[in-house]
Design a protein around this motif. Structure first.
Motif, PDB file in Angstrom:
ATOM      1  N   MET A   1      81.757 -62.752  10.869  1.00 11.61           N
ATOM      2  CA  MET A   1      82.210 -61.864   9.605  1.00 11.61           C
ATOM      3  C   MET A   1      82.082 -60.676  10.658  1.00 11.61           C
ATOM      4  O   MET A   1      81.217 -60.674  11.121  1.00 11.61           O
ATOM      5  N   GLN A   2      82.865 -59.953  10.904  1.00  9.49           N
ATOM      6  CA  GLN A   2      82.404 -58.654  10.584  1.00  9.49           C
ATOM      7  C   GLN A   2      83.054 -57.032   9.171  1.00  9.49           C
ATOM      8  O   GLN A   2      83.435 -58.031   8.331  1.00  9.49           O
ATOM      9  N   PRO A   3      82.687 -56.409  10.312  1.00  5.71           N
ATOM     10  CA  PRO A   3      82.352 -54.937   9.193  1.00  5.71           C
ATOM     11  C   PRO A   3      83.838 -54.779   8.964  1.00  5.71           C
ATOM     12  O   PRO A   3      84.441 -53.987   9.764  1.00  5.71           O
ATOM     13  N   PHE A   4      84.111 -53.700   7.430  1.00  5.46           N
ATOM     14  CA  PHE A   4      85.426 -53.736   7.571  1.00  5.46           C
ATOM     15  C   PHE A   4      85.234 -51.927   7.211  1.00  5.46           C
ATOM     16  O   PHE A   4      84.052 -51.742   6.208  1.00  5.46           O
ATOM     17  N   TYR A   5      85.785 -50.871   7.408  1.00  7.09           N
ATOM     18  CA  TYR A   5      85.578 -49.698   7.718  1.00  7.09           C
ATOM     19  C   TYR A   5      86.757 -48.408   7.928  1.00  7.09           C
ATOM     20  O   TYR A   5      87.511 -49.088   8.704  1.00  7.09           O
ATOM     21  N   TRP A   6      86.693 -47.310   7.225  1.00 13.86           N
ATOM     22  CA  TRP A   6      87.902 -46.433   7.247  1.00 13.86           C
ATOM     23  C   TRP A   6      87.490 -45.768   8.874  1.00 13.86           C
ATOM     24  O   TRP A   6      86.307 -45.811   9.376  1.00 13.86           O
ATOM     25  N   GLU A   7      88.650 -45.938   9.830  1.00 19.22           N
ATOM     26  CA  GLU A   7      88.523 -44.762  11.147  1.00 19.22           C
ATOM     27  C   GLU A   7      89.206 -43.407  11.415  1.00 19.22           C
ATOM     28  O   GLU A   7      90.625 -44.233  11.298  1.00 19.22           O
ATOM     29  N   SER A   8      88.552 -42.367  11.334  1.00 17.84           N
ATOM     30  CA  SER A   8      89.340 -41.290  11.657  1.00 17.84           C
ATOM     31  C   SER A   8      89.204 -41.390  12.605  1.00 17.84           C
ATOM     32  O   SER A   8      88.918 -41.463  14.101  1.00 17.84           O
ATOM     33  N   LEU A  38      83.066 -58.213   5.567  1.00 15.70           N
ATOM     34  CA  LEU A  38      82.249 -57.325   4.973  1.00 15.70           C
ATOM     35  C   LEU A  38      82.813 -56.186   4.984  1.00 15.70           C
ATOM     36  O   LEU A  38      82.590 -55.278   5.328  1.00 15.70           O
ATOM     37  N   VAL A  39      82.919 -56.018   3.885  1.00 15.43           N
ATOM     38  CA  VAL A  39      83.684 -54.412   3.448  1.00 15.43           C
ATOM     39  C   VAL A  39      81.914 -53.359   2.809  1.00 15.43           C
ATOM     40  O   VAL A  39      81.654 -53.632   1.564  1.00 15.43           O
ATOM     41  N   GLY A  40      81.488 -52.729   3.960  1.00 13.93           N
ATOM     42  CA  GLY A  40      80.259 -52.015   3.610  1.00 13.93           C
ATOM     43  C   GLY A  40      80.640 -50.903   2.989  1.00 13.93           C
ATOM     44  O   GLY A  40      81.171 -50.183   1.996  1.00 13.93           O
ATOM     45  N   VAL A  41      80.720 -49.886   3.763  1.00 10.76           N
ATOM     46  CA  VAL A  41      80.019 -47.940   3.463  1.00 10.76           C
ATOM     47  C   VAL A  41      81.519 -47.936   3.710  1.00 10.76           C
ATOM     48  O   VAL A  41      82.064 -48.409   4.377  1.00 10.76           O
ATOM     49  N   GLY A  42      81.464 -46.992   2.509  1.00  4.55           N
ATOM     50  CA  GLY A  42      83.001 -46.095   2.805  1.00  4.55           C
ATOM     51  C   GLY A  42      83.582 -45.981   1.332  1.00  4.55           C
ATOM     52  O   GLY A  42      83.020 -47.478   0.517  1.00  4.55           O
ATOM     53  N   THR A  43      84.311 -45.284   1.626  1.00  4.18           N
ATOM     54  CA  THR A  43      85.821 -45.548   0.195  1.00  4.18           C
ATOM     55  C   THR A  43      86.878 -46.266   0.767  1.00  4.18           C
ATOM     56  O   THR A  43      87.447 -46.142   0.637  1.00  4.18           O
TER      57      THR A  43
END
Length: 336
Positions: A1-8, A38-43
């Protein structure tokens, strides 16, 4: 499992904390279920943003940009919690799933507990305000420490935890301040700040989002934001998927995972983390001129520092964290 997040492209501590927070909350999650995201912190709950045909485990994410995802296919979506009641309502979820932003759990990590107070008030802008803005100079004149949201996430978080007051344009600066029981004042410099996601989080803790308006600090910042500065309007330059860090309703850039970034030019200034940009120093005359033109920003920021701050109740925060712990316990049982 890997976390998904926005990368600025510029860095953003609120998104970057996904790199290590989930290893604390769900130890061993990377070693199981390689087919699950894993969809965690972020919009990040956005139909165009999240990959299709991949199982997504949603724990505390929020909606705020783009189009609503269709969560009806339970083989693809396992939604355990979202950031707040507004996201739950938008997605047609049960109200009790709108719990809290997972970033509040950072305050439970041993390395952030019992940090010594350095005192003073700090300002944490939205990352977009750092592009072209002269906020370090404005903060110095207004008597605040400046904390760059594009800095290394743990350093930014420590600066927030050790402050006495946080003036926050960055939503996660307010979230972390509240979690560490540091009073905060919300401000905004631009209409591009997403009020929905702020209200989503604020409603989850029974506080209000009433941002104080702070004028833009420089002509360059106005150009970047397509805003007005001293009566002159500017049109924002066209952006592409490679040079923007914020999705909107018409264009959604690619998001991907990354390793932690470290800024070679970071330095401490009082109680604030300042990330240097390696730009040539301006002439004395030009520096003075910039400070004069930024006088409205300085005054407004000084007034924000003197404004009555907010803080959620201890009972409300504790209740929401307990509910989030229950969600994590269920996830551990089902996935680990």
């Amino acid at each position: 499992m890997q976390p998904f997040y926005w990368e600025s492209a510029h860095g953003n501590f609120g998104d970057d904390l996904n790199l290590w927070l989930w290893d604390f909350l769900l130890p061993g999650f990377r070693d199981v279920h390689p087919d699950v995201l894993l969809v965690g912190v972020g919009t990040v709950l956005n139909q165009e943003l999240l990959p299709a045909d991949v199982k997504k485990l949603v724990i505390g994410s929020g909606f705020g940009y783009g189009s609503l995802p269709d969560l009806s296919d339970k083989r693809e979506w396992d939604t355990r919690a979202v950031r707040g009641p507004l996201t739950a309502q938008k997605l047609g979820l049960a109200p009790e799933l709108g719990i809290i932003d997972p970033a509040v759990m950072v305050a439970e990590m041993p390395e952030f507990r019992n940090l010594p107070k350095t005192g003073g008030a700090i300002f944490v802008p939205h990352w977009e305000s750092t592009v072209g803005g002269i906020w370090p100079l404005v903060c110095q004149a207004a008597g605040l420490g400046y904390v760059d949201p594009c800095g290394e996430a743990k350093s930014v978080i420590r600066a927030i935890a050790q402050a006495d007051l946080v003036v926050a344009e960055s939503m996660h600066a307010a979230i972390l301040a509240d979690a560490f029981r540091v009073p905060w004042v919300a401000v905004t410099t631009s209409r591009s700040i997403n009020s929905f996601k702020w209200r989503d989080w604020a409603t989850s803790l029974g506080v209000d989002y009433r941002p104080r308006q702070i004028p833009i600090s420089s002509r360059a910042e106005a150009v970047t934001k397509g805003a007005r500065f001293w009566g002159f309007g500017f049109e924002a330059p066209a952006v592409t998927a490679n040079d923007t860090g914020r999705p909107d309703d018409t264009e959604v850039p690619e998001r991907k995972n990354k390793e932690p970034e470290h800024f070679d030019g970071s330095e401490k200034s009082g109680n604030a983390l300042v990330v240097t940009r390696n730009e040539p120093p301006p002439s004395m005359l030009r520096s003075v001129a910039k400070q004069v033109l930024a006088a409205p920003s300085t005054l407004a920021l000084w007034q924000a520092r003197k404004a009555r701050p907010q803080l959620s109740s201890d009972a409300m925060l504790s209740e929401k964290k307990d509910r989030f712990r229950e969600v994590l316990a269920d996830v551990r049982q089902d996935y680990l």
